[in-house]
Write a protein that holds these residues in place. Structure first.
Motif, PDB file in Angstrom:
ATOM      1  N   VAL A 293      -6.224  -6.549   3.243  1.00 44.09           N
ATOM      2  CA  VAL A 293      -5.408  -7.283   4.213  1.00 44.09           C
ATOM      3  C   VAL A 293      -4.676  -6.315   5.136  1.00 44.09           C
ATOM      4  O   VAL A 293      -4.293  -5.208   4.728  1.00 44.09           O
ATOM      5  N   ASP A 294      -4.529  -6.707   6.396  1.00 41.16           N
ATOM      6  CA  ASP A 294      -3.696  -5.976   7.338  1.00 41.16           C
ATOM      7  C   ASP A 294      -2.252  -6.337   7.024  1.00 41.16           C
ATOM      8  O   ASP A 294      -1.837  -7.486   7.193  1.00 41.16           O
ATOM      9  N   GLU A 295      -1.478  -5.370   6.565  1.00 43.67           N
ATOM     10  CA  GLU A 295      -0.130  -5.663   6.093  1.00 43.67           C
ATOM     11  C   GLU A 295       0.856  -5.971   7.216  1.00 43.67           C
ATOM     12  O   GLU A 295       1.964  -6.429   6.954  1.00 43.67           O
ATOM     13  N   ASN A 296       0.467  -5.740   8.450  1.00 43.38           N
ATOM     14  CA  ASN A 296       1.312  -6.109   9.587  1.00 43.38           C
ATOM     15  C   ASN A 296       1.022  -7.537  10.044  1.00 43.38           C
ATOM     16  O   ASN A 296       1.926  -8.360  10.151  1.00 43.38           O
ATOM     17  N   SER A 297      -0.238  -7.841  10.259  1.00 37.26           N
ATOM     18  CA  SER A 297      -0.600  -9.185  10.734  1.00 37.26           C
ATOM     19  C   SER A 297      -0.811 -10.174   9.604  1.00 37.26           C
ATOM     20  O   SER A 297      -0.802 -11.388   9.825  1.00 37.26           O
TER      21      SER A 297
ATOM     22  N   SER B  20       0.817  -1.217   0.000  1.00 33.98           N
ATOM     23  CA  SER B  20       0.000   0.000   0.000  1.00 33.98           C
ATOM     24  C   SER B  20       0.847   1.261   0.000  1.00 33.98           C
ATOM     25  O   SER B  20       0.356   2.329  -0.342  1.00 33.98           O
ATOM     26  N   GLY B  21       2.135   1.158   0.351  1.00 34.49           N
ATOM     27  CA  GLY B  21       2.983   2.339   0.416  1.00 34.49           C
ATOM     28  C   GLY B  21       3.381   2.891  -0.928  1.00 34.49           C
ATOM     29  O   GLY B  21       3.967   3.964  -1.013  1.00 34.49           O
TER      30      GLY B  21
ATOM     31  N   GLY C  38      -1.653  10.139  -5.690  1.00 34.57           N
ATOM     32  CA  GLY C  38      -1.701   9.349  -4.475  1.00 34.57           C
ATOM     33  C   GLY C  38      -1.553   7.870  -4.763  1.00 34.57           C
ATOM     34  O   GLY C  38      -0.837   7.476  -5.679  1.00 34.57           O
ATOM     35  N   ARG C  39      -2.234   7.035  -4.009  1.00 33.78           N
ATOM     36  CA  ARG C  39      -2.058   5.598  -4.095  1.00 33.78           C
ATOM     37  C   ARG C  39      -3.172   4.954  -4.920  1.00 33.78           C
ATOM     38  O   ARG C  39      -4.348   5.067  -4.582  1.00 33.78           O
ATOM     39  N   PRO C  40      -2.840   4.269  -5.982  1.00 34.75           N
ATOM     40  CA  PRO C  40      -3.874   3.607  -6.777  1.00 34.75           C
ATOM     41  C   PRO C  40      -4.388   2.351  -6.085  1.00 34.75           C
ATOM     42  O   PRO C  40      -3.675   1.713  -5.304  1.00 34.75           O
ATOM     43  N   ASP C  41      -5.613   1.994  -6.374  1.00 33.38           N
ATOM     44  CA  ASP C  41      -6.184   0.746  -5.879  1.00 33.38           C
ATOM     45  C   ASP C  41      -5.767  -0.428  -6.756  1.00 33.38           C
ATOM     46  O   ASP C  41      -5.587  -1.544  -6.262  1.00 33.38           O
ATOM     47  N   PHE C  42      -5.658  -0.162  -8.046  1.00 31.22           N
ATOM     48  CA  PHE C  42      -5.266  -1.192  -9.010  1.00 31.22           C
ATOM     49  C   PHE C  42      -4.281  -0.586 -10.008  1.00 31.22           C
ATOM     50  O   PHE C  42      -4.334   0.605 -10.300  1.00 31.22           O
TER      51      PHE C  42
END
Length: 302
Positions: free
Chosen positions: A261-265, A178-179, A193-197
């Motif tokens: 998804v939680d990118e940490n867990s 996501s970064g 900014g950040r694209p979704d796809f």
């Protein structure tokens, strides 16, 4: 994560196929494998959690409804950190091995330089995978017993599809951190900014232009931010199999992991189910495109 002694107790990949293929599409998830051999983890300096940073978690599940729609889905069980089939067969870093690599190895590719060859050196933000150099025979064994059979199956799926329908469309499915930021590409398709796809077509070489823009428009109409080719235009798979002048089209799709998804867990978020529904609709609409979309030849030279 699942631990296996090796890939003799579980197949390294599988084809999930409908009883009868009804559409000229093949879906591929080469980086979502999460079976980590114990011996591989023992070679690694990373924790079992950290080594998963390069894994396209759950991407095979996101696109699983391709099968009920009538298309086969090829999914890896082996992890990308163990073997990357989205590379040439011998993109090898000679500094990783005890013995000299074969003379035909590509040791100077940008992917090798970045630590992401066929046998990856790093995961995530430059974290070294291995404690020490590897025996070359181990790399060659992974290539012979997993890489080559994987590509043989993928190539056969596409050839059989073209023989049945007159053309074949490969959708290569991936996820991205996501970064990733589009600041350097501001204004591309109106995206900042950040694209979704991100839809990748090797800058117009791997599929018809109409297919790429149809995929972009379908996702945009769902409210998603969609970028085109930057920074991911498609890897070896898209480049190798995308031959639109021979009626083989290949399209790469990257999904922003923060959507599901939680990118940490690395646990699925509640939004996972909704994204699955959206991607099911996306696949249904994409695979329903008229034949003329695939009969058009790209403007870019093959």
């Amino acid at each position: 994560m699942s631990l296996q002694r090796d890939f003799q107790t579980i197949t390294p990949f599988e084809v999930c196929a409908p009883a009868q293929q009804r559409i000229p599409f093949v879906f591929n998830s080469p980086h979502s494998g999460n079976y980590y051999p114990r011996a591989f983890l023992q070679q690694s300096r990373l924790s079992p959690h950290d080594i998963r940073q390069s894994e396209d978690c759950y991407v095979d599940e996101l696109f699983a409804m391709a099968v009920p729609l009538g298309a086969p889905l090829l999914r890896a069980h082996f992890p990308r950190a163990y073997l990357d089939v989205n590379r040439e067969p011998f993109e090898l870093d000679p500094k990783m091995f005890n013995e000299p690599v074969p003379s035909h190895a590509n040791i100077r590719s940008t992917r090798v330089a970045g630590g992401l060859g066929t046998i990856a050196k790093i995961v995530g933000e430059g974290q070294d995978i291995y404690k020490s150099r590897l025996p070359l025979c181990e790399a060659l064994d992974r290539i012979e017993t997993i890489y080559k059979p994987y590509h043989h199956v993928l190539g056969q799926l596409l050839s059989d599809t073209r023989a049945q329908f007159g053309y074949a469309v490969l959708v290569d499915c991936h996820s991205m951190p996501s970064g990733m930021d589009m600041a350097d590409n501001a204004g591309q398709n109106g995206i900042t900014g950040r694209p979704d796809f991100i839809i990748g077509d090797r800058f117009g070489r791997s599929c018809s232009d109409a297919l790429s823009w149809a995929a972009i428009e379908l996702l945009q109409n769902m409210g998603y931010n969609v970028a085109h080719n930057k920074p991911y235009a498609g890897g070896y798979i898209t480049e190798h199999y995308g031959r639109p002048h021979r009626d083989f089209h290949a399209l790469q799709i990257e999904v922003n992991r923060a959507l599901y998804v939680d990118e940490n867990s690395l646990e699925c978020l509640p939004s996972f189910a909704g994204l699955c529904r959206d991607l099911t609709q996306f696949m249904a609409d994409l695979t329903a495109l008229p034949d003329y979309v695939f009969l058009q030849k790209p403007q870019a030279a093959e």
